[in-house]
Design an enzyme around this catalytic site. Structure first.
Site, PDB file in Angstrom:
ATOM      1  CG  HIS A  21      -9.677   7.942   1.223  1.00 32.51           C
ATOM      2  ND1 HIS A  21     -10.331   8.846   0.421  1.00 32.51           N
ATOM      3  CD2 HIS A  21      -8.486   8.502   1.515  1.00 32.51           C
ATOM      4  CE1 HIS A  21      -9.548   9.906   0.229  1.00 32.51           C
ATOM      5  NE2 HIS A  21      -8.422   9.717   0.897  1.00 32.51           N
TER       6      HIS A  21
ATOM      7  N   GLY B  74       1.561  12.024   1.308  1.00 30.42           N
ATOM      8  CA  GLY B  74       2.953  12.177   1.728  1.00 30.42           C
ATOM      9  C   GLY B  74       3.117  11.803   3.184  1.00 30.42           C
TER      10      GLY B  74
ATOM     11  NE  ARG C 202      -4.259   6.330   8.182  1.00 25.49           N
ATOM     12  CZ  ARG C 202      -4.072   6.968   7.032  1.00 25.49           C
ATOM     13  NH1 ARG C 202      -3.024   7.743   6.869  1.00 25.49           N
ATOM     14  NH2 ARG C 202      -4.919   6.829   6.047  1.00 25.49           N
TER      15      ARG C 202
ATOM     16  CG  HIS D 184      -7.502   4.716   2.741  1.00 28.42           C
ATOM     17  ND1 HIS D 184      -6.903   4.598   1.514  1.00 28.42           N
ATOM     18  CD2 HIS D 184      -6.851   5.722   3.393  1.00 28.42           C
ATOM     19  CE1 HIS D 184      -5.920   5.492   1.420  1.00 28.42           C
ATOM     20  NE2 HIS D 184      -5.854   6.170   2.549  1.00 28.42           N
TER      21      HIS D 184
ATOM     22  CB  SER E  75      -0.889   0.042   1.240  1.00 27.59           C
ATOM     23  OG  SER E  75      -1.725  -1.076   1.275  1.00 27.59           O
TER      24      SER E  75
ATOM     25  CD  GLN F 251      -3.734   9.349  -5.064  1.00 29.10           C
ATOM     26  OE1 GLN F 251      -4.338  10.392  -4.882  1.00 29.10           O
ATOM     27  NE2 GLN F 251      -4.218   8.373  -5.804  1.00 29.10           N
TER      28      GLN F 251
ATOM     29  CD  GLU G 290      -3.253  14.914   3.269  1.00 24.29           C
ATOM     30  OE1 GLU G 290      -3.449  14.250   2.271  1.00 24.29           O
ATOM     31  OE2 GLU G 290      -2.798  14.440   4.323  1.00 24.29           O
TER      32      GLU G 290
ATOM     33  NE  ARG H 213      -8.779  10.351   5.277  1.00 25.28           N
ATOM     34  CZ  ARG H 213      -7.575   9.936   4.922  1.00 25.28           C
ATOM     35  NH1 ARG H 213      -7.170   8.730   5.228  1.00 25.28           N
ATOM     36  NH2 ARG H 213      -6.760  10.722   4.264  1.00 25.28           N
TER      37      ARG H 213
HETATM   38  C1  SIN Z   1      -5.034  10.826   0.629  1.00 29.35           C
HETATM   39  O1  SIN Z   1      -4.173  11.239  -0.137  1.00 29.35           O
HETATM   40  O2  SIN Z   1      -6.186  11.243   0.670  1.00 29.35           O
HETATM   41  C2  SIN Z   1      -4.683   9.694   1.530  1.00 29.35           C
HETATM   42  C3  SIN Z   1      -3.781  10.171   2.577  1.00 29.35           C
HETATM   43  C4  SIN Z   1      -3.794   9.216   3.722  1.00 29.35           C
HETATM   44  O3  SIN Z   1      -4.633   8.317   3.756  1.00 29.35           O
HETATM   45  O4  SIN Z   1      -2.976   9.397   4.632  1.00 29.35           O
END
Ligand code: SIN
Length: 520
Positions: free
Chosen positions: A233, A49, A373, A338, A42, A47, A114, A279
């Site tokens: 996700h 970071g 998370r 996810h 995974s 995507q 984010e 999330r």
């Molecule tokens: C995302 O890029 O939305 C996933 C990031 C993550 O799950 O930590």
């Protein structure tokens, strides 16, 4: 094939496994993987970071506070603080291994924002390419490291336990008969076998991530933790692909909005932060629209528009493959399994409850993530804990690799995950229907009965490991009579103070609660 050596055995060739192997150099390490190293993991698909408080105005304390808030009351604060405080050092290790993190004109690490992070703190590579770039750099470094021997094409199915101590493993290769079985004894065993996403019908994880490592450790008697918590996700791209490609959360960070097919921004009445709500809240919002037949679409046309291909090359590629132009068209999305917050319990050094067994990466539950998370904390946790295992093992009497050690590397062919059997399909369907985004007692009991029936009929170690992971999720989800983070029960929709705690169990203990859970 039977082998005994003094090397450290590492199960898994994703970020946690490879980072641990590199940190242990020059001590002799054997990495056992099903797919070639770096693939089937995974980590390579991440995507966004790595979260690290390295930007202007950010602090370790702010990172800790955000991690605790996202984890919905049950993050272990000491773990979160240790992890956040070691982020900068691990980012520098990755730079030393050749990871080309984005930098600004002055050469400082560039950080982006984010959801649920109070500061810009995501260290990235070329927009959404972090996972791929990190894994590429590590694989190259591993190939040049003579103390690391890689045995590819083997799926580890059993931990060997003698007098309560893990002393080795048994794995299955691609060949026929006895020759096909690899029995390895080493000085220490590190399990970095990844998560459980493929237990679900819709997932962003590779097919290898089906809970085998979680189940195998549980069957060996390891203490497990927080097994009811699966993170969905919100925005996997809904084009019928398995695994479902991900549309990174950073798109919503950029201002992309969520619409249903009537053009309504359905998150607005649900949460003051709308698309940037936690999330699990966004996942439930999207799930409700999809269930009601109104569909859910991520509209990036205004917020990203013409720069899409340059800023989000991975997502752009996925969309174009599916015949969608995200510059002009909204992207259909659906929640997907996810990340697993549960797993093998470890202490701050990655030590499990079984002497001789260590664990790092998604297969673990360290307490860093609680019930939910925080985005981009998973790669961080993987590198922090694998480095700590290497440090802790420094105190053990490990074996220096002989000069020709890595020449013993071999690939017995790639173990491509086989197409799902009918039993696996049934399991995935059951998990999604009854242990997914929304859960209730009747559904979860039904799911548990199905899992127990599949277990009675199972005839391979591999599937028994998978089923043990599924069973633990079902039992722990039934036991937690409240909603928190990724675990949402329609029959107990509120949080309950009495449940503001992590949960710990062994497989044995969990199984003892089953008769009461299934009683009418
Ligand atoms: C995302 O890029 O939305 C996933 C990031 C993550 O799950 O930590």
């Amino acid at each position: 094939m039977n082998k005994t050596d003094n090397s450290v055995l590492i199960i898994g060739g994703g970020l946690a496994g490879l980072f641990c192997a590199l940190k242990l150099a020059p001590k002799a390490v054997t990495v056992i993987t099903a797919a070639p190293i770096g693939r089937g993991a995974s980590s390579a698909w991440a995507q966004a970071g790595i979260a690290a408080a390295v930007g202007p105005g950010d602090t370790i304390e702010k990172h800790v506070a955000d991690t605790i808030a996202a984890g919905d009351g049950i993050v272990d604060e000491a773990v979160a603080r240790m992890m956040a405080s070691q982020a900068s050092d691990r980012i520098h290790d990755l730079l030393d291994y050749g990871v080309p993190f984005d930098r600004d004109l002055e050469g400082r690490l560039q950080v982006s924002r984010e959801a649920a992070h109070s500061e810009s703190r995501i260290v990235r590579v070329r927009g959404d390419m972090a996972g791929r770039a990190i894994m590429q750099a590590l694989v190259e470094t591993v190939k040049k490291t003579p103390s690391i021997r890689v045995l590819g094409g083997y799926v580890v199915e059993r931990l060997l336990v003698e007098d309560g101590r893990v002393v080795g493993l048994q794995a299955l290769g691609n060949g026929e008969g006895e020759e096909n079985i690899l029995t390895l004894r080493g000085s220490q065993v590190v399990i970095a076998a990844g998560g459980i996403g493929h237990l679900y019908e819709v997932t962003t994880n590779p097919a290898e991530a089906r809970g085998g490592g979680v189940g195998m450790a549980a069957r060996a008697g390891a203490r497990m933790a927080d097994l009811e918590f699966v993170q969905f996700h919100p925005t996997a791209i809904n084009v019928g692909k398995d695994p479902a490609p991900l549309a990174t959360e950073a798109l919503r960070g950029h201002g992309a909005t969520l619409l249903n097919k009537d053009g309504e921004r359905f998150m607005l009445p649900i949460h003051p932060d709308a698309e940037l709500a936690p999330r699990d809240v966004v996942a439930r919002g999207i799930f409700a629209e999809v269930q009601a037949g109104r569909g859910a679409f991520l509209d990036c046309t205004r917020a990203v528009g013409e720069t899409f291909a340059e800023e989000f090359p991975t997502v752009y590629g996925y969309c174009r493959e599916a015949g969608i132009d995200p510059v002009t068209q909204p992207i259909p999305v659906i929640p997907a399994a996810h990340y697993f917050m549960g797993g093998i319990w470890t202490d701050l050094d990655g030590r499990t409850s079984l002497p001789g067994l260590w664990a790092c990466g998604e297969v673990t539950s360290t307490g860093a993530h609680g019930a939910n998370r925080l985005a981009s904390n998973s790669l961080l946790e993987a590198v922090v804990f694998s480095a700590r295992i290497a440090d802790a093992l420094g105190g053990e009497d490990l074996w220096d690799a002989p000069a020709d050690w890595s020449e013993g590397s071999m690939e017995s062919g790639r173990q491509k995950p086989r197409p799902d059997s009918d039993q696996m399909k049934l399991l995935r369907h059951t998990m999604s229907s009854d242990l997914g985004v929304l859960r209730n007692k009747a559904g979860m009991r039904e799911a548990l009965r199905t899992i127990l029936r599949l277990e009675r009929e199972a005839d391979t170690e591999r599937f028994l490991n998978v089923l043990a992971a599924a069973k633990l999720i079902a039992v722990c989800a039934l036991n937690r009579t409240e909603s928190r983070g990724g675990h949402f029960r329609t029959d107990f929709p509120a949080e309950d103070e009495a449940w503001r705690r992590r949960t710990f169990t062994t497989l044995d203990q969990a199984e003892k609660t089953i008769p009461a859970l299934l009683e009418e």
